[in-house]
Motif scaffolding. Structure first.
Motif, PDB file in Angstrom:
ATOM      1  N   ASP A  13       0.848  -1.194   0.000  1.00 30.08           N
ATOM      2  CA  ASP A  13       0.000   0.000   0.000  1.00 30.08           C
ATOM      3  C   ASP A  13       0.882   1.242   0.000  1.00 30.08           C
ATOM      4  O   ASP A  13       1.942   1.257   0.639  1.00 30.08           O
ATOM      5  N   ILE A  14       0.429   2.275  -0.692  1.00 29.98           N
ATOM      6  CA  ILE A  14       1.216   3.498  -0.800  1.00 29.98           C
ATOM      7  C   ILE A  14       1.158   4.348   0.462  1.00 29.98           C
ATOM      8  O   ILE A  14       2.021   5.195   0.700  1.00 29.98           O
ATOM      9  N   ASP A  15       0.161   4.111   1.319  1.00 29.57           N
ATOM     10  CA  ASP A  15      -0.018   4.879   2.558  1.00 29.57           C
ATOM     11  C   ASP A  15       0.833   4.266   3.667  1.00 29.57           C
ATOM     12  O   ASP A  15       0.574   3.137   4.097  1.00 29.57           O
ATOM     13  N   PRO A  16       1.834   4.985   4.175  1.00 25.19           N
ATOM     14  CA  PRO A  16       2.720   4.409   5.197  1.00 25.19           C
ATOM     15  C   PRO A  16       2.013   4.083   6.507  1.00 25.19           C
ATOM     16  O   PRO A  16       2.484   3.240   7.275  1.00 25.19           O
ATOM     17  N   VAL A  17       0.877   4.721   6.778  1.00 24.30           N
ATOM     18  CA  VAL A  17       0.132   4.439   8.002  1.00 24.30           C
ATOM     19  C   VAL A  17      -0.382   3.004   8.008  1.00 24.30           C
ATOM     20  O   VAL A  17      -0.522   2.374   9.068  1.00 24.30           O
ATOM     21  N   CYS A  18      -0.634   2.465   6.829  1.00 25.70           N
ATOM     22  CA  CYS A  18      -1.238   1.133   6.733  1.00 25.70           C
ATOM     23  C   CYS A  18      -0.300   0.010   7.154  1.00 25.70           C
ATOM     24  O   CYS A  18      -0.761  -1.058   7.571  1.00 25.70           O
ATOM     25  N   GLU A  19       0.986   0.226   7.051  1.00 27.53           N
ATOM     26  CA  GLU A  19       1.933  -0.867   7.290  1.00 27.53           C
ATOM     27  C   GLU A  19       1.836  -1.413   8.710  1.00 27.53           C
ATOM     28  O   GLU A  19       1.707  -2.627   8.919  1.00 27.53           O
ATOM     29  N   ASP A  20       1.887  -0.537   9.712  1.00 31.38           N
ATOM     30  CA  ASP A  20       1.802  -0.997  11.106  1.00 31.38           C
ATOM     31  C   ASP A  20       0.442  -1.612  11.405  1.00 31.38           C
ATOM     32  O   ASP A  20       0.348  -2.623  12.120  1.00 31.38           O
ATOM     33  N   ILE A  21      -0.621  -1.019  10.864  1.00 33.53           N
ATOM     34  CA  ILE A  21      -1.960  -1.547  11.111  1.00 33.53           C
ATOM     35  C   ILE A  21      -2.088  -2.939  10.504  1.00 33.53           C
ATOM     36  O   ILE A  21      -2.590  -3.876  11.153  1.00 33.53           O
ATOM     37  N   ALA A  22      -1.632  -3.096   9.268  1.00 35.21           N
ATOM     38  CA  ALA A  22      -1.716  -4.401   8.597  1.00 35.21           C
ATOM     39  C   ALA A  22      -0.905  -5.456   9.339  1.00 35.21           C
ATOM     40  O   ALA A  22      -1.321  -6.620   9.441  1.00 35.21           O
ATOM     41  N   ASN A  23       0.235  -5.069   9.864  1.00 39.42           N
ATOM     42  CA  ASN A  23       1.050  -6.024  10.628  1.00 39.42           C
ATOM     43  C   ASN A  23       0.370  -6.431  11.929  1.00 39.42           C
ATOM     44  O   ASN A  23       0.518  -7.570  12.378  1.00 39.42           O
ATOM     45  N   VAL A  32       2.546 -12.730  10.817  1.00 37.64           N
ATOM     46  CA  VAL A  32       3.865 -12.092  10.902  1.00 37.64           C
ATOM     47  C   VAL A  32       4.789 -12.965  11.740  1.00 37.64           C
ATOM     48  O   VAL A  32       5.938 -13.241  11.368  1.00 37.64           O
ATOM     49  N   ASP A  33       4.283 -13.429  12.873  1.00 33.29           N
ATOM     50  CA  ASP A  33       5.093 -14.263  13.775  1.00 33.29           C
ATOM     51  C   ASP A  33       5.473 -15.594  13.137  1.00 33.29           C
ATOM     52  O   ASP A  33       6.483 -16.203  13.502  1.00 33.29           O
ATOM     53  N   GLN A  34       4.672 -16.052  12.179  1.00 32.45           N
ATOM     54  CA  GLN A  34       4.958 -17.304  11.467  1.00 32.45           C
ATOM     55  C   GLN A  34       5.731 -17.073  10.169  1.00 32.45           C
ATOM     56  O   GLN A  34       5.939 -18.009   9.388  1.00 32.45           O
ATOM     57  N   SER A  35       6.155 -15.829   9.929  1.00 32.31           N
ATOM     58  CA  SER A  35       6.867 -15.442   8.698  1.00 32.31           C
ATOM     59  C   SER A  35       6.041 -15.725   7.448  1.00 32.31           C
ATOM     60  O   SER A  35       6.575 -16.045   6.382  1.00 32.31           O
ATOM     61  N   LYS A  36       4.713 -15.544   7.566  1.00 27.83           N
ATOM     62  CA  LYS A  36       3.816 -15.795   6.438  1.00 27.83           C
ATOM     63  C   LYS A  36       3.198 -14.505   5.886  1.00 27.83           C
ATOM     64  O   LYS A  36       2.494 -14.550   4.878  1.00 27.83           O
ATOM     65  N   PHE A  37       3.459 -13.370   6.551  1.00 27.88           N
ATOM     66  CA  PHE A  37       2.848 -12.110   6.118  1.00 27.88           C
ATOM     67  C   PHE A  37       3.867 -10.989   6.188  1.00 27.88           C
ATOM     68  O   PHE A  37       4.634 -10.881   7.151  1.00 27.88           O
ATOM     69  N   THR A  38       3.843 -10.146   5.136  1.00 26.20           N
ATOM     70  CA  THR A  38       4.693  -8.955   5.093  1.00 26.20           C
ATOM     71  C   THR A  38       3.872  -7.794   4.558  1.00 26.20           C
ATOM     72  O   THR A  38       3.201  -7.930   3.529  1.00 26.20           O
ATOM     73  N   ALA A  39       3.916  -6.669   5.239  1.00 25.84           N
ATOM     74  CA  ALA A  39       3.295  -5.438   4.739  1.00 25.84           C
ATOM     75  C   ALA A  39       4.411  -4.488   4.323  1.00 25.84           C
ATOM     76  O   ALA A  39       5.386  -4.307   5.065  1.00 25.84           O
ATOM     77  N   ILE A  40       4.288  -3.910   3.137  1.00 26.56           N
ATOM     78  CA  ILE A  40       5.288  -2.960   2.678  1.00 26.56           C
ATOM     79  C   ILE A  40       4.605  -1.691   2.179  1.00 26.56           C
ATOM     80  O   ILE A  40       3.484  -1.722   1.687  1.00 26.56           O
TER      81      ILE A  40
END
Length: 201
Positions: free
Chosen positions: A82-92, A99-107
Motif C-alpha cells: 500500500d502506498i499509505d505508510p500508516v497502513c503498514e503498522d496496522i496491517a502487521n 507475521v510471527d509465522q513469517s507468512k505475512f509482510t506489509a510494505i
C-alpha cells in the motif's frame, strides 16, 4: 467462513491502537468485509491446491490478507502493498499471527514500482483508485502465469475514486485481462465488480 478468534482479537488491537480509529474501522465496514469474503470464496476454484505466494496491491489495513489466511486457500505467504505508510503498522497488527509465522509482510510502496516474479496470485482491489496509465503499468509488471484478481465499483461519489466503471462490461474493457470469472456484488450504495483471470499475452 470461520475466522479464528485470535485474529479477531488482533483486529481489535489494530483499531484500538490506531491514531485514527474511525479510518481504521472503515476497513471493517460490512461492505468492505463482505467484498473480501466474496473474493476469497470465489478464488478457491481458480487456484491450484498447493502453497501459494500471494501479493495484494492496495492492501490497505491488511484485512483481505487475514481473511485469505482464514479461508481454504493454501497461502504460503502474503505480501500486502500500500502506498499509505500508516497502513503498514496496522496491517502487521491485523495479521500478527502470520507475521510471527513469517507468512505475512506489509510494505509501503507505489504499486506501479513493485515487481514480484514469484507471485502465484496477484490481487488488486483498488482499481478505482488509480489512473488507467498507472493500472496499465502495474499490470505490465505482473507475472504472465499468475492468477489475477481485480475488483472495482461504480461508486463515483468519492473524490479518491478516479477510475470507476459504469458496469461489469466496462470494467472488463478497462482491465485488459482474459477473465475466467466475472461477477457483480450488489450493495446498498454501489455495485462491486470482480474479475479473475490471466494477463493477455
Amino acid at each position: 467462513m470461520k475466522v479464528n478468534i485470535q485474529d479477531v482479537l488482533f483486529w481489535m488491537d489494530a483499531i484500538r491502537d490506531s491514531d485514527d480509529r474511525y479510518r481504521t474501522l472503515e476497513s471493517f465496514w460490512k461492505g468492505q468485509v463482505n467484498s473480501k469474503v466474496w473474493l476469497a470464496e470465489n478464488l478457491i476454484g481458480f487456484v491450484p491446491v498447493r502453497p501459494l505466494n500471494i501479493v495484494i496491491y492496495g492492501g490497505w489495513n491488511g484485512v483481505l490478507a487475514s481473511i485469505l489466511f482464514n479461508s481454504n486457500i493454501a497461502a504460503q505467504h502474503i505480501t500486502s502493498v500500500d502506498i499509505d505508510p500508516v497502513c503498514e503498522d496496522i496491517a502487521n497488527t491485523v495479521n500478527r499471527r502470520y507475521v510471527d509465522q513469517s507468512k505475512f509482510t506489509a510494505i509501503t510502496a507505489d504499486m506501479t514500482t513493485v515487481i514480484d516474479e514469484s507471485a502465484d496470485v496477484v490481487i488488486n482491489t483498488s482499481c478505482e483508485h488509480i489512473t488507467q496509465e498507472q493500472y496499465d503499468k502495474w499490470l505490465n509488471n505482473q507475472p504472465n502465469n499468475a492468477t489475477i484478481v481485480l475488483q472495482s465499483n461504480n461508486y463515483f461519489n468519492l473524490d479518491e475514486h478516479i477510475r470507476c466503471s459504469t458496469d461489469l462490461e466496462d470494467f472488463v474493457c478497462m482491465s485488459n485481462i482474459n477473465p475466467y470469472l466475472r461477477k457483480t456484488l450488489e450493495t446498498l450504495k454501489y455495485d462491486r465488480y470482480m474479475l479473475i483471470g490471466k494477463k493477455n499475452v
